[in-house]
Design an enzyme around this catalytic site. Structure first.
Site, mmCIF file in Angstrom:
data_model
loop_
_atom_site.group_PDB
_atom_site.id
_atom_site.type_symbol
_atom_site.label_atom_id
_atom_site.label_comp_id
_atom_site.label_asym_id
_atom_site.label_seq_id
_atom_site.Cartn_x
_atom_site.Cartn_y
_atom_site.Cartn_z
ATOM 1 N N HIS A 73 0.831 -1.211 0.000
ATOM 2 C CA HIS A 73 0.000 0.000 0.000
ATOM 3 C C HIS A 73 0.863 1.258 0.000
ATOM 4 O O HIS A 73 1.274 1.755 1.043
ATOM 5 C CB HIS A 73 -0.900 -0.027 1.246
ATOM 6 N N HIS A 75 1.518 5.196 -2.203
ATOM 7 C CA HIS A 75 1.065 6.188 -3.185
ATOM 8 C C HIS A 75 2.315 6.871 -3.733
ATOM 9 O O HIS A 75 2.840 7.784 -3.104
ATOM 10 C CB HIS A 75 0.153 7.228 -2.529
ATOM 11 N N ASN A 107 -5.262 6.247 -6.953
ATOM 12 C CA ASN A 107 -5.837 7.604 -6.873
ATOM 13 C C ASN A 107 -4.834 8.664 -7.323
ATOM 14 O O ASN A 107 -4.496 9.587 -6.595
ATOM 15 C CB ASN A 107 -6.329 7.897 -5.450
ATOM 16 N N HIS A 243 -5.246 -0.642 6.057
ATOM 17 C CA HIS A 243 -5.028 0.188 7.256
ATOM 18 C C HIS A 243 -6.191 0.233 8.245
ATOM 19 O O HIS A 243 -6.751 1.288 8.494
ATOM 20 C CB HIS A 243 -4.639 1.613 6.853
ATOM 21 N N ASP A 314 1.192 2.701 3.809
ATOM 22 C CA ASP A 314 0.321 3.757 3.281
ATOM 23 C C ASP A 314 1.132 5.042 3.046
ATOM 24 O O ASP A 314 0.690 6.146 3.364
ATOM 25 C CB ASP A 314 -0.871 4.022 4.211
ATOM 26 N N PRO A 332 -4.635 14.660 3.836
ATOM 27 C CA PRO A 332 -4.206 13.624 4.779
ATOM 28 C C PRO A 332 -3.106 12.761 4.183
ATOM 29 O O PRO A 332 -3.090 12.512 2.982
ATOM 30 C CB PRO A 332 -5.482 12.804 5.005
HETATM 31 ZN ZN LIG Z 1 -3.674 4.891 1.071
#
Ligand SMILES: [Zn+2]
Length: 452
Positions: A73, A75, A107, A243, A314, A332
């Site tokens: 996970h 980004h 995303n 998460h 994350d 966030p």
């Molecule tokens: Zn995430």
């Protein structure tokens, strides 16, 4: 002198071989003393002594060899969000943190919501990556679209309940069932961000980050986990809960032994409580948010006892300028790739849990959940993804030194005990003692089920 080249090299131009000598090697459930020979990007031999010569040698007397870590996970942004992070800085951060494989979230700008977008993203990444990368895609209910994304290598469809990545009425159970059915037919897991939008409070009157955190209480997660589990039971597809922050979510999801359901915890939710938000503000703002101290403590226990399936970071970088905005407008997310392993090794050194548990949570189990069949273990035939760890090395979290573009962390100043010494990806040394020593392109773009 070209005629002196070995015939092998003339037929198959191969990668240089690498011998790690005299190390402490983690094999399944034990540490043995020995050497590892890596040839053509894969583990060729593990033995007490290996005498044959290799192109490169590392003497690893004081180091522990572990299978390369897998972060399911992250980004890594890139494309129109490259100002936050790009594939090279993101995978450099991964290499420095001991991660040899990362799975990137959809995303992005543009979002990864079709097979074509996935192929474009993969093509762009291939020249820029220092570690292996695979991609998650947005959740869609259309069966042929889901199948096409799977055929292009997608590792999961991400169902982001607070705000869907591709248009989807997430309040409608029938629409979620369509996603789960499409996933089952495409043989692809659904990864879920489990917070029900209806349970998240408005932010209109919020002035502080503490108030912002309290506007997203645990009940948003409890209801989302319950709802998705109920729907999953009807379909029987694979669902991975990203998460989760509550010990009750982990017990509701249950163990991975069924091969259908899995849970993920992050270093920040297991090590930091919401009390940190008061002093750290934006540096400790992520979703789901940090939880009360008692909940945090029990979540750590759920991780340490093996009730949670995997640890993921994350890793969600933003610029400091964006993060410093008012609580309502501050995005966030925090970077996590470079802090996870030193923080967790510190916990192992403190006796909070075992090194074996850590290897399972950060390598063996993510490999199982996401079908990375040739990764997550050290044995003949496995991929040449491994890390050398110095269990004694002491350090301090210093975000200024991050390879990530996001130079901030809620863990800034934390003392660490245990560090990643060397990271080897596909048989090549990519990171060693604070430096990136490999070149972008060494990492591979992985395709779900087609990387062997
Ligand atoms: Zn995430």
């Amino acid at each position: 002198m070209d005629n002196l080249k070995s015939p092998k090299h003339d037929v198959h131009p191969s990668l240089p071989s690498l011998l790690i000598r005299d190390a402490h090697i983690w094999t399944k459930n034990d540490i043995i003393r020995g050497s590892i020979l890596i040839e053509d990007g894969g583990i060729q031999r593990i033995a007490r002594r290996i005498s044959e010569p290799a192109d490169e040698e590392i003497l690893a007397r004081r180091l522990v060899v572990l299978p390369g870590l897998i972060d399911a996970h992250v980004h890594l942004r890139d494309m129109r969000l490259s100002y936050k992070e790009d594939f090279t800085t993101g995978t450099a951060a991964a290499a420095a943190g001991g991660f040899t494989t990362v799975l990137d979230m959809p995303n992005t700008l543009p979002p990864t919501d079709s097979a074509r977008r996935l192929q474009e993203k993969a093509g762009r990444a291939s020249r820029k990556i220092l570690v292996n990368i695979g991609f998650h895609t947005a959740a869609v209910g259309d069966r042929s679209a889901a199948k096409a994304m799977r055929m292009s290598g997608a590792f999961s469809m991400k169902l982001y309940l607070p705000r869907p990545i591709a248009p989807l009425d997430v309040a409608d159970d029938r629409k979620i069932l369509e996603v789960l059915k499409a996933a089952r037919e495409a043989s692809i897991p659904v990864t879920v961000h489990a917070e029900d939008a209806g349970q998240i409070g408005g932010t209109g009157k919020i002035r502080t980050f503490k108030e912002l955190v309290r506007s997203r209480l645990g009940r948003a997660e409890t209801s989302a986990v319950k709802r998705i589990l109920g729907l999953q039971r009807q379909i029987g597809c694979r669902v991975h809960f990203c998460h989760v922050t509550l010990p009750s979510s982990i017990s509701a999801i249950g163990s991975w032994s069924s091969g259908r359901l899995s849970s993920e915890v992050t270093p920040h939710h297991t090590l930091l409580s919401e009390d940190f938000v008061k002093t750290l503000g934006w540096k400790a703002w992520m979703v789901p948010p940090l939880r009360p101290p008692e909940v945090r403590k029990n979540l750590f226990r759920a991780m340490a006892t093996g009730a949670a399936t995997i640890i993921a970071t994350d890793h969600a970088p933003h610029t400091i300028k964006e993060k410093r905005r008012s609580p309502q407008r501050s995005p966030p997310g925090i970077p996590g790739l470079e802090t996870a392993m030193p923080l967790m090794l510190t916990m192992v050194n403190k006796g909070k849990f075992s090194l074996g548990r850590l290897v399972h949570l950060l390598s063996t189990n993510p490999a199982k959940v996401f079908s990375l069949n040739s990764k997550g273990r050290l044995e003949k035939g496995a991929d040449g993804d491994l890390i050398l760890v110095d269990m004694k090395k002491r350090g301090k979290v210093d975000p200024e030194k991050f390879f990530s573009k996001a130079h901030y962390s809620p863990f800034e100043g934390w003392k660490t005990h245990g560090a990643v010494h060397t990271t080897i990806v596909n048989g090549s040394v990519i990171y060693q003692e604070g430096e990136i020593v490999g070149k972008p392109g060494i990492g591979k773009v992985l395709q779900n089920g087609r990387h062997e």
